[in-house]
Scaffold this motif. Structure first.
Motif, PDB file in Angstrom:
ATOM      1  N   GLU A 218      50.463  30.851  44.285  1.00 34.81           N
ATOM      2  CA  GLU A 218      50.012  29.541  43.792  1.00 34.81           C
ATOM      3  C   GLU A 218      50.659  29.179  42.460  1.00 34.81           C
ATOM      4  OE1 GLU A 218      45.731  29.947  43.773  1.00 34.81           O
ATOM      5  OE2 GLU A 218      45.954  30.950  45.720  1.00 34.81           O
ATOM      6  N   GLY A 219      50.972  30.178  41.657  1.00 34.16           N
ATOM      7  CA  GLY A 219      51.548  29.904  40.344  1.00 34.16           C
ATOM      8  C   GLY A 219      53.064  29.851  40.359  1.00 34.16           C
ATOM      9  N   HIS A 220      53.690  30.198  41.511  1.00 36.72           N
ATOM     10  CA  HIS A 220      55.160  30.170  41.656  1.00 36.72           C
ATOM     11  C   HIS A 220      55.861  31.060  40.629  1.00 36.72           C
ATOM     12  CE1 HIS A 220      54.672  25.915  43.625  1.00 36.72           C
ATOM     13  NE2 HIS A 220      54.060  26.868  44.289  1.00 36.72           N
ATOM     14  N   ALA A 221      55.178  32.103  40.161  1.00 35.31           N
ATOM     15  CA  ALA A 221      55.793  33.011  39.186  1.00 35.31           C
ATOM     16  C   ALA A 221      56.853  33.872  39.866  1.00 35.31           C
ATOM     17  CB  ALA A 221      54.723  33.923  38.584  1.00 35.31           C
ATOM     18  N   ASP A 222      57.883  34.231  39.103  1.00 41.34           N
ATOM     19  CA  ASP A 222      58.931  35.127  39.599  1.00 41.34           C
ATOM     20  C   ASP A 222      58.579  36.577  39.294  1.00 41.34           C
ATOM     21  OD1 ASP A 222      61.179  33.127  40.358  1.00 41.34           O
ATOM     22  OD2 ASP A 222      60.431  32.455  38.408  1.00 41.34           O
ATOM     23  N   ALA A 223      57.758  36.760  38.284  1.00 43.97           N
ATOM     24  CA  ALA A 223      57.364  38.092  37.850  1.00 43.97           C
ATOM     25  C   ALA A 223      55.982  37.960  37.210  1.00 43.97           C
ATOM     26  CB  ALA A 223      58.373  38.646  36.843  1.00 43.97           C
ATOM     27  N   ALA A 224      55.267  39.068  37.146  1.00 48.72           N
ATOM     28  CA  ALA A 224      53.975  39.033  36.464  1.00 48.72           C
ATOM     29  C   ALA A 224      53.821  40.293  35.639  1.00 48.72           C
ATOM     30  CB  ALA A 224      52.834  38.897  37.461  1.00 48.72           C
ATOM     31  N   LEU A 225      53.234  40.103  34.491  1.00 50.51           N
ATOM     32  CA  LEU A 225      53.152  41.180  33.504  1.00 50.51           C
ATOM     33  C   LEU A 225      51.693  41.512  33.213  1.00 50.51           C
ATOM     34  CD1 LEU A 225      55.084  41.299  30.182  1.00 50.51           C
ATOM     35  CD2 LEU A 225      52.622  41.006  30.091  1.00 50.51           C
ATOM     36  N   ALA A 226      51.451  42.785  33.012  1.00 50.43           N
ATOM     37  CA  ALA A 226      50.112  43.189  32.608  1.00 50.43           C
ATOM     38  C   ALA A 226      50.204  44.411  31.713  1.00 50.43           C
ATOM     39  CB  ALA A 226      49.256  43.501  33.827  1.00 50.43           C
ATOM     40  N   ALA A 227      49.167  44.632  30.940  1.00 45.62           N
ATOM     41  CA  ALA A 227      49.165  45.761  30.014  1.00 45.62           C
ATOM     42  C   ALA A 227      47.956  46.637  30.260  1.00 45.62           C
ATOM     43  CB  ALA A 227      49.194  45.253  28.584  1.00 45.62           C
ATOM     44  N   SER A 228      46.793  46.192  29.835  1.00 51.98           N
ATOM     45  CA  SER A 228      45.618  47.064  29.834  1.00 51.98           C
ATOM     46  C   SER A 228      45.259  47.547  31.228  1.00 51.98           C
ATOM     47  CB  SER A 228      44.432  46.340  29.201  1.00 51.98           C
ATOM     48  OG  SER A 228      44.297  45.067  29.774  1.00 51.98           O
ATOM     49  N   ILE A 229      45.525  46.740  32.244  1.00 52.75           N
ATOM     50  CA  ILE A 229      45.194  47.127  33.616  1.00 52.75           C
ATOM     51  C   ILE A 229      45.847  48.454  33.977  1.00 52.75           C
ATOM     52  CG2 ILE A 229      47.077  45.729  34.551  1.00 52.75           C
ATOM     53  CD1 ILE A 229      45.440  45.177  37.008  1.00 52.75           C
ATOM     54  N   PHE A 230      47.027  48.719  33.394  1.00 55.58           N
ATOM     55  CA  PHE A 230      47.735  49.954  33.705  1.00 55.58           C
ATOM     56  C   PHE A 230      47.356  51.110  32.779  1.00 55.58           C
ATOM     57  CE2 PHE A 230      51.081  46.646  34.803  1.00 55.58           C
ATOM     58  CZ  PHE A 230      50.665  46.549  36.131  1.00 55.58           C
ATOM     59  N   HIS A 231      47.142  50.824  31.514  1.00 51.93           N
ATOM     60  CA  HIS A 231      46.988  51.909  30.550  1.00 51.93           C
ATOM     61  C   HIS A 231      45.750  52.763  30.752  1.00 51.93           C
ATOM     62  CE1 HIS A 231      50.254  50.019  28.762  1.00 51.93           C
ATOM     63  NE2 HIS A 231      49.629  49.217  27.935  1.00 51.93           N
ATOM     64  N   TYR A 232      44.658  52.143  31.090  1.00 53.27           N
ATOM     65  CA  TYR A 232      43.404  52.889  31.085  1.00 53.27           C
ATOM     66  C   TYR A 232      43.006  53.375  32.472  1.00 53.27           C
ATOM     67  CZ  TYR A 232      43.168  50.805  26.468  1.00 53.27           C
ATOM     68  OH  TYR A 232      43.447  50.416  25.196  1.00 53.27           O
ATOM     69  N   GLY A 233      43.949  53.299  33.424  1.00 55.93           N
ATOM     70  CA  GLY A 233      43.657  53.829  34.747  1.00 55.93           C
ATOM     71  C   GLY A 233      42.765  52.919  35.576  1.00 55.93           C
ATOM     72  N   PHE A 234      42.634  51.649  35.197  1.00 56.41           N
ATOM     73  CA  PHE A 234      41.863  50.716  36.019  1.00 56.41           C
ATOM     74  C   PHE A 234      42.531  50.596  37.384  1.00 56.41           C
ATOM     75  CE2 PHE A 234      39.494  50.058  32.523  1.00 56.41           C
ATOM     76  CZ  PHE A 234      39.773  49.011  31.666  1.00 56.41           C
ATOM     77  N   SER A 235      43.836  50.695  37.366  1.00 50.56           N
ATOM     78  CA  SER A 235      44.574  50.449  38.585  1.00 50.56           C
ATOM     79  C   SER A 235      45.933  51.101  38.458  1.00 50.56           C
ATOM     80  CB  SER A 235      44.732  48.937  38.759  1.00 50.56           C
ATOM     81  OG  SER A 235      45.567  48.663  39.836  1.00 50.56           O
ATOM     82  N   ARG A 236      46.241  52.029  39.322  1.00 51.52           N
ATOM     83  CA  ARG A 236      47.555  52.644  39.247  1.00 51.52           C
ATOM     84  C   ARG A 236      48.586  51.703  39.834  1.00 51.52           C
ATOM     85  NH1 ARG A 236      47.360  56.905  42.684  1.00 51.52           N
ATOM     86  NH2 ARG A 236      49.476  57.464  42.139  1.00 51.52           N
ATOM     87  N   LEU A 237      49.739  51.679  39.193  1.00 50.47           N
ATOM     88  CA  LEU A 237      50.800  50.767  39.613  1.00 50.47           C
ATOM     89  C   LEU A 237      51.195  50.958  41.073  1.00 50.47           C
ATOM     90  CD1 LEU A 237      53.402  50.403  36.769  1.00 50.47           C
ATOM     91  CD2 LEU A 237      53.008  48.755  38.566  1.00 50.47           C
ATOM     92  N   VAL A 238      51.287  52.226  41.472  1.00 48.11           N
ATOM     93  CA  VAL A 238      51.693  52.535  42.847  1.00 48.11           C
ATOM     94  C   VAL A 238      50.765  51.837  43.846  1.00 48.11           C
ATOM     95  CG1 VAL A 238      52.029  54.413  44.498  1.00 48.11           C
ATOM     96  CG2 VAL A 238      52.475  54.814  42.072  1.00 48.11           C
ATOM     97  N   ASP A 239      49.457  51.995  43.625  1.00 42.24           N
ATOM     98  CA  ASP A 239      48.473  51.391  44.527  1.00 42.24           C
ATOM     99  C   ASP A 239      48.543  49.878  44.456  1.00 42.24           C
ATOM    100  OD1 ASP A 239      47.679  53.982  44.919  1.00 42.24           O
ATOM    101  OD2 ASP A 239      46.055  53.887  43.443  1.00 42.24           O
ATOM    102  N   LEU A 240      48.710  49.391  43.231  1.00 46.69           N
ATOM    103  CA  LEU A 240      48.752  47.951  43.021  1.00 46.69           C
ATOM    104  C   LEU A 240      49.912  47.323  43.799  1.00 46.69           C
ATOM    105  CD1 LEU A 240      47.404  45.783  40.881  1.00 46.69           C
ATOM    106  CD2 LEU A 240      49.678  45.918  39.910  1.00 46.69           C
ATOM    107  N   LYS A 241      51.104  47.950  43.705  1.00 53.90           N
ATOM    108  CA  LYS A 241      52.267  47.385  44.391  1.00 53.90           C
ATOM    109  C   LYS A 241      52.097  47.430  45.904  1.00 53.90           C
ATOM    110  CE  LYS A 241      56.509  47.471  42.654  1.00 53.90           C
ATOM    111  NZ  LYS A 241      57.771  47.985  42.110  1.00 53.90           N
ATOM    112  N   GLN A 242      51.511  48.506  46.396  1.00 53.50           N
ATOM    113  CA  GLN A 242      51.308  48.597  47.844  1.00 53.50           C
ATOM    114  C   GLN A 242      50.334  47.520  48.314  1.00 53.50           C
ATOM    115  OE1 GLN A 242      50.513  52.850  48.053  1.00 53.50           O
ATOM    116  NE2 GLN A 242      52.252  53.053  49.435  1.00 53.50           N
ATOM    117  N   GLU A 243      49.313  47.316  47.516  1.00 52.09           N
ATOM    118  CA  GLU A 243      48.302  46.304  47.856  1.00 52.09           C
ATOM    119  C   GLU A 243      48.925  44.899  47.869  1.00 52.09           C
ATOM    120  OE1 GLU A 243      44.994  46.593  48.525  1.00 52.09           O
ATOM    121  OE2 GLU A 243      44.680  44.406  48.560  1.00 52.09           O
TER     122      GLU A 243
END
Lengths: 255, 196
Positions: A218-243
């Motif tokens: 919906e936002g037509h973004a080419d890339a998306a950035l996040a910080a805290s979601i990754f640092h504190y183990g809320f969501s592992r990048l591997v799982d996030l990308k697969q999802e």
């Protein structure tokens, strides 16, 4: 197929990674070099290091941090915070950054975008825009100095100008959403992404995989950035990308 | 020694860093004499095709052409690869080295340009540069112009149509993407080049 990039951001103060909620209440989250490596190994498509203290102090610390983080990083690496001149940019490139991100300095003197782009190429110049929705209107105000001062510029208009001056990408942060985890500002992102030809990186508000899917779709973004979601183990990048990939968004997987 | 050619365009630290990590003896140089003596040559490049005009003015072009003539392995990266062709639409008055046939062209209007990000390679398993690189591997691109698919193409990428992502002929190699920024896959390619 060209994939949508998932970018891990390290907000750094005095050589340590911190992350604020709406730019305040900083918490320590670790060593930047260590975290950059961990994120790269777990599938980050790019690393952005923002020195949030740099507008005031600690330049030497930053260059040392960049050098240490860059040493074993073989994916694109962007560094921002306190870069005012072409010479500042050159020092950061020499320390191992591939791209620099400029914000306040570009608003103060837009020709700095062109100066850096002419020497290092547009692909190395990311213009960061911190935008906040203006109440009761359909426009977003640009802020400088870590979100402290309004710049008197409409974010969409400024993004177009930055592109015409030689910016290679726009890093667009929604100040309303930053650190909240309630999702990216898709409306803001789409307004900017549809107005420029260069890639737009959405930032601010990531809380889960669905938010990334939304900002790409919906936002037509080419890339998306996040910080805290990754640092504190809320969501592992591997799982996030697969999802994200399982919902039909092209992502780099396996890495 | 591997010479990483510096002609004043862009940032060569990343390429040097990758070579260092691979344990290769290398030097960033703008000295034609050093390029002539190099065991291998890497020509990185970012930005505008017109910036390659500096290679002609500085004597680096002649040094590179001479080395290539003697069979010295050569790797062009991004604009460095585009320079291996005869010319580019980006700067028609700037001659390329012309060791590969054809002209680099802009992307069609129906896709966003520049092409920035991770995209996939579809290539020939016989390529020496791609030894150990799986089909459909992702690599990092950032460019506004692209090279045509010709007889020297060993891997293509698709973005608004297919273009040359990897070219290879004898001891000449070119990659449109940035192997130094493409994770393990990119390092594998650089290691393959170094091992030639």
């Amino acid at each position: 197929m060209l994939t949508k990039r998932i970018i891990a951001c390290l907000d750094v103060d005095g050589g340590r990674v911190v992350k604020g909620v709406q730019f305040e209440n900083l918490r320590d989250a670790g060593d930047p070099a260590e975290l950059a490596k961990v994120h790269s190994a777990s599938g980050a498509d790019e690393i952005v290091l923002l020195d949030i203290s740099a507008a005031h102090e600690r330049r030497a610390t930053l260059l040392d941090t960049v050098r240490r983080a860059a040493r074993e990083l073989f994916i694109p690496f962007t560094v921002g915070g306190g870069i005012r001149t072409r010479e500042d940019a050159a020092a950061v490139f020499s320390a191992g950054a591939d791209k620099i991100s400029i914000n306040s300095a570009a608003l103060a003197d837009p020709t700095v975008i062109t100066q850096i782009a002419e020497r290092f190429g547009s692909q190395a110049v990311v213009v960061a825009i911190d935008a906040k929705h203006s109440d009761g209107t359909s426009h977003w105000e640009t802020f400088t100095h870590g979100g402290r001062s309004p710049a008197g510029r409409d974010a969409v208009v400024w993004a177009r100008e930055a592109e015409s001056l030689g910016a290679g990408e726009i890093l667009l942060t929604s100040m309303d959403r930053d650190g909240t985890g309630v999702g990216f500002d898709c409306e803001l992102t789409r307004a900017v992404a549809d107005s420029v030809r260069i890639p737009v990186i959405a930032s601010g508000g990531a809380g889960g995989a669905q938010h990334f899917v939304e900002v790409f779709r919906e936002g037509h973004a080419d890339a998306a950035l996040a910080a805290s979601i990754f640092h504190y183990g809320f969501s592992r990048l591997v799982d996030l990308k697969q999802e994200i990939g399982s919902q039909g968004i092209p992502v780099r997987w396996p890495c | 020694m591997i010479a990483i050619v510096d002609y004043g365009a862009g940032n060569l630290v990343s390429v040097k860093k990758a070579m260092d990590w691979l344990g290769q003896e290398c030097a960033i140089t703008s000295d034609p004499g050093q390029v002539e003596k190099a065991a291998k040559i890497v020509l990185p490049g970012v930005g505008h095709f017109a910036s390659t005009a500096a290679l002609g003015r500085s004597g680096l072009r002649d040094a590179i052409a001479d080395a290539i003539g003697r069979g010295v392995p050569f790797l062009g990266i991004c604009v460095g690869m585009q320079w291996m062709y005869e010319r580019s639409q980006e700067s028609p008055q700037t001659p390329g080295l012309g060791v590969l046939n054809g002209e680099c062209e802009r992307f069609p209007a129906n896709v966003k340009s520049p092409h920035v990000g991770w995209n996939q390679l579809e290539g020939a398993p016989s390529s020496r540069l791609l030894r150990g690189v799986p089909q459909s591997s992702f690599v990092y691109f950032t460019h506004s112009f692209r090279a045509p698919v010709t007889e020297t193409t060993v891997a293509v990428c698709d973005y608004g149509g297919r273009f040359s992502a990897v070219v290879e002929r004898d001891h000449l190699f070119g990659v449109q993407f940035h192997p130094e920024k493409s994770g393990e896959i990119g390092l594998t390619m650089l290691a393959n080049f170094c091992a030639l």
